[in-house]
Design a protein around this motif. Structure first.
Motif, short mmCIF file in Angstrom:
data_model
loop_
_atom_site.label_atom_id
_atom_site.label_comp_id
_atom_site.label_asym_id
_atom_site.label_seq_id
_atom_site.Cartn_x
_atom_site.Cartn_y
_atom_site.Cartn_z
N SER A 199 7.63 -1.06 -18.79
CA SER A 199 8.12 -1.57 -19.76
C SER A 199 7.91 -0.04 -20.46
CB SER A 199 7.70 -2.08 -21.12
OG SER A 199 7.37 -1.95 -22.70
N GLU A 200 6.78 1.05 -19.87
CA GLU A 200 6.49 2.06 -20.84
C GLU A 200 7.63 3.51 -20.19
OE1 GLU A 200 5.14 4.99 -23.86
OE2 GLU A 200 4.94 2.97 -23.49
N PHE A 201 7.46 3.01 -18.79
CA PHE A 201 8.41 4.13 -17.62
C PHE A 201 9.01 3.81 -17.45
CE2 PHE A 201 3.03 4.73 -18.03
CZ PHE A 201 3.15 5.48 -18.05
N PRO A 202 10.76 2.91 -17.95
CA PRO A 202 11.45 2.58 -17.16
C PRO A 202 12.53 2.88 -16.35
CG PRO A 202 12.00 2.99 -19.68
CD PRO A 202 11.12 3.42 -19.21
N ASP A 203 12.08 4.05 -16.22
CA ASP A 203 13.11 5.05 -15.22
C ASP A 203 12.53 5.89 -13.66
OD1 ASP A 203 11.70 6.82 -17.39
OD2 ASP A 203 13.29 7.97 -17.63
N ILE A 204 11.38 4.99 -14.13
CA ILE A 204 10.81 5.84 -12.38
C ILE A 204 10.23 4.83 -11.81
CG2 ILE A 204 9.86 7.83 -13.50
CD1 ILE A 204 6.95 6.64 -13.85
N THR A 205 9.76 4.60 -10.66
CA THR A 205 9.25 3.47 -9.97
C THR A 205 8.29 3.64 -10.62
OG1 THR A 205 11.16 4.33 -7.75
CG2 THR A 205 9.11 3.41 -7.34
N ILE A 206 7.43 1.86 -9.89
CA ILE A 206 6.18 1.84 -10.59
C ILE A 206 5.55 0.74 -9.28
CG2 ILE A 206 4.63 0.11 -12.01
CD1 ILE A 206 6.11 2.66 -12.90
N GLY A 207 4.48 0.62 -8.68
CA GLY A 207 3.83 0.54 -7.78
C GLY A 207 2.47 0.18 -7.53
N TYR A 208 1.73 -0.14 -6.06
CA TYR A 208 0.36 -0.64 -7.19
C TYR A 208 -0.94 0.00 -5.70
CZ TYR A 208 -4.30 -3.52 -7.03
OH TYR A 208 -5.19 -4.61 -6.88
N SER A 209 -1.51 0.38 -5.93
CA SER A 209 -2.53 1.42 -4.80
C SER A 209 -3.83 -0.07 -4.98
CB SER A 209 -2.94 2.36 -4.50
OG SER A 209 -4.29 2.55 -4.07
N GLY A 210 -4.17 -1.00 -4.18
CA GLY A 210 -4.83 -1.53 -4.13
C GLY A 210 -6.50 -1.42 -3.37
N HIS A 211 -7.14 -1.65 -3.68
CA HIS A 211 -8.48 -1.42 -3.08
C HIS A 211 -9.50 -3.20 -2.81
CE1 HIS A 211 -7.79 2.74 -4.58
NE2 HIS A 211 -7.92 3.12 -3.10
N GLU A 212 -9.00 -4.26 -3.63
CA GLU A 212 -9.31 -5.04 -3.40
C GLU A 212 -10.15 -5.83 -2.23
OE1 GLU A 212 -4.83 -6.19 -3.65
OE2 GLU A 212 -5.85 -5.00 -4.68
N LEU A 213 -10.13 -6.54 -1.89
CA LEU A 213 -10.19 -7.50 -0.80
C LEU A 213 -9.51 -8.33 -0.13
CD1 LEU A 213 -14.61 -8.28 -0.45
CD2 LEU A 213 -12.87 -6.07 0.23
N GLY A 214 -8.68 -8.39 0.66
CA GLY A 214 -7.81 -9.44 0.65
C GLY A 214 -6.07 -8.96 0.93
N THR A 215 -5.54 -9.57 0.42
CA THR A 215 -4.24 -9.48 1.09
C THR A 215 -2.97 -9.66 -0.53
OG1 THR A 215 -2.67 -10.86 1.94
CG2 THR A 215 -3.79 -8.97 3.54
N HIS A 216 -3.69 -11.48 -0.91
CA HIS A 216 -2.83 -11.61 -1.82
C HIS A 216 -2.62 -11.02 -2.63
CE1 HIS A 216 -6.93 -12.88 -2.58
NE2 HIS A 216 -6.91 -13.62 -3.76
N ILE A 217 -3.71 -10.31 -3.93
CA ILE A 217 -3.58 -9.33 -5.22
C ILE A 217 -2.09 -8.40 -4.52
CG2 ILE A 217 -4.67 -8.46 -6.83
CD1 ILE A 217 -5.50 -11.01 -6.72
N SER A 218 -2.78 -8.02 -3.96
CA SER A 218 -0.76 -6.93 -3.68
C SER A 218 0.38 -7.54 -3.46
CB SER A 218 -0.97 -6.12 -2.09
OG SER A 218 -2.53 -4.67 -2.26
N THR A 219 0.45 -8.67 -2.68
CA THR A 219 1.81 -8.87 -2.84
C THR A 219 1.86 -10.25 -3.85
OG1 THR A 219 0.90 -10.16 -0.53
CG2 THR A 219 2.79 -11.61 -1.28
N ALA A 220 1.06 -10.41 -5.02
CA ALA A 220 1.11 -10.76 -6.61
C ALA A 220 1.79 -9.47 -7.16
CB ALA A 220 -0.01 -11.10 -6.89
#
Length: 345
Positions: A199-220
């Protein structure tokens, strides 16, 4: 220099295998990790480049480091044991190029930034530890090389400042939501920050760098709109080193990539219409308009003259009722008969 942006102009999520220093200071392990990243579906293998004297002060380097994860008696000795030379980086870059995967690194200080510019990497990562290092971020932005910047440990005010600094030079950058805990507790991950960033930065790409266990949070995170996913990669979570426990082993990376690619197909496009796969069900169960009673040629149809039912033959779809009301019958019709276009004037 090729200034194309790897994560732009594609429907696919850009997946980074963060090797970091999980190579144990061994060039051969580093190459095994690059190969695993390629074989199990990542788009990029990423390392970390540090000039120790630029990143740490003398006291920090001399601090005793008695941890079970230590590769030296002091923190400086530990970090030196895990740091590759510039020639090592060139060797790794060549190897990645040979097997067909992008290669880059996080710039941990100004000298390392200059080296990565010379190395001609496709983008430069600024890690969470330098997200408040505005001087380094500005120098990186001045290069006009695409940037990916993680935002762990930072306030939203700091994230907005990062955005404004880089935006003075270009918009070829991405911000990654990140929690700098290894592993990150679920209650601290707050994936809704992704919506805030979008919402705040609509003109750039947003991503996620995950350090949690497993894969489902990153998929979400992909389901929430992230176009970049970064996860640490290790050959064995039980190896010495603080990042291994929250890293993915190769089979888990494969699982993550597979889940993301499956999700991308399922996400589709924001177009609501009957799909080809639904047509059989519609033919069997889709409801049509039928006449509520016998009616004569020339009659003007009202709402009470029409009922919606599963009918044979398939007639005018029930959703069209408002368009049919007011039409004049071209022939006599029977009760419960399907409403057909040829019945109407």
């Amino acid at each position: 220099m090729d200034l194309s942006i790897p994560w732009k102009n594609t429907e696919r999520t850009f997946i980074i295998a963060e090797i970091g220093q999980n190579h144990q200071g061994d060039i051969n392990i580093a190459k095994q990790l690059i190969k695993a990243a390629k074989e199990f579906g990542a788009d990029c293998a990423k390392f970390q480049k540090t000039n120790l004297q630029e990143k740490f002060n003398i006291a920090a380097l001399k601090r005793p480091y008695p941890s079970i994860h230590s590769f030296g008696k002091t923190y400086g000795e530990h970090k030196a044991r895990l740091e590759f030379t510039e020639n090592n980086f060139k060797d790794l870059q060549n190897y990645a190029r040979e097997i067909g995967i992008l290669f880059t690194a996080s710039a941990m200080d100004s000298k390392s930034l200059s080296f990565l510019v010379e190395l001609d990497v496709p983008f430069i990562k600024i890690g969470s530890g330098d997200a408040n290092n505005f001087s380094l971020i500005e120098k990186a932005a001045e290069t006009n090389i695409p940037l990916i910047i993680s935002t762990g440990m930072q306030s939203f005010a700091t994230v907005k400042e990062i955005y404004h600094i880089v935006s003075k030079y270009h918009k070829n950058f991405a911000l990654l939501h990140c929690i700098s805990a290894y592993p990150a507790p679920l209650e601290d991950i707050n994936l809704n920050v992704i919506n805030l960033f979008k919402s705040e930065f609509p003109d750039i790409t947003i991503g996620y760098s995950g350090h949690e266990l497993g894969t489902h949070i990153s998929t979400a995170a992909v389901a929430l709109g992230c176009k970049i996913i970064e996860r640490h990669l290790t050959l064995d979570k039980k190896q010495k080193g603080s990042d291994h426990a929250c890293s993915l082993e190769p089979e888990e990376l494969q699982e993550l990539v597979s889940n993301i690619r499956t999700l991308e197909i399922a996400m589709g496009k924001p177009t609501k219409a009957m799909r080809f796969s639904e047509e059989l069900c519609y033919e069997k169960l889709g409801k049509s308009l039928v006449y509520a009673k016998p009616l004569k040629e020339g009659y003007k149809l009202g709402f009470n003259d029409l009922i919606t039912k599963v009918a044979e033959p398939k007639g005018i779809d029930g959703s069209e009722i408002r368009k049919i009301v007011g039409k004049i019958l071209a022939k006599d019709v029977l009760e419960d008969e399907s409403v057909l276009k040829e019945h109407l004037l």
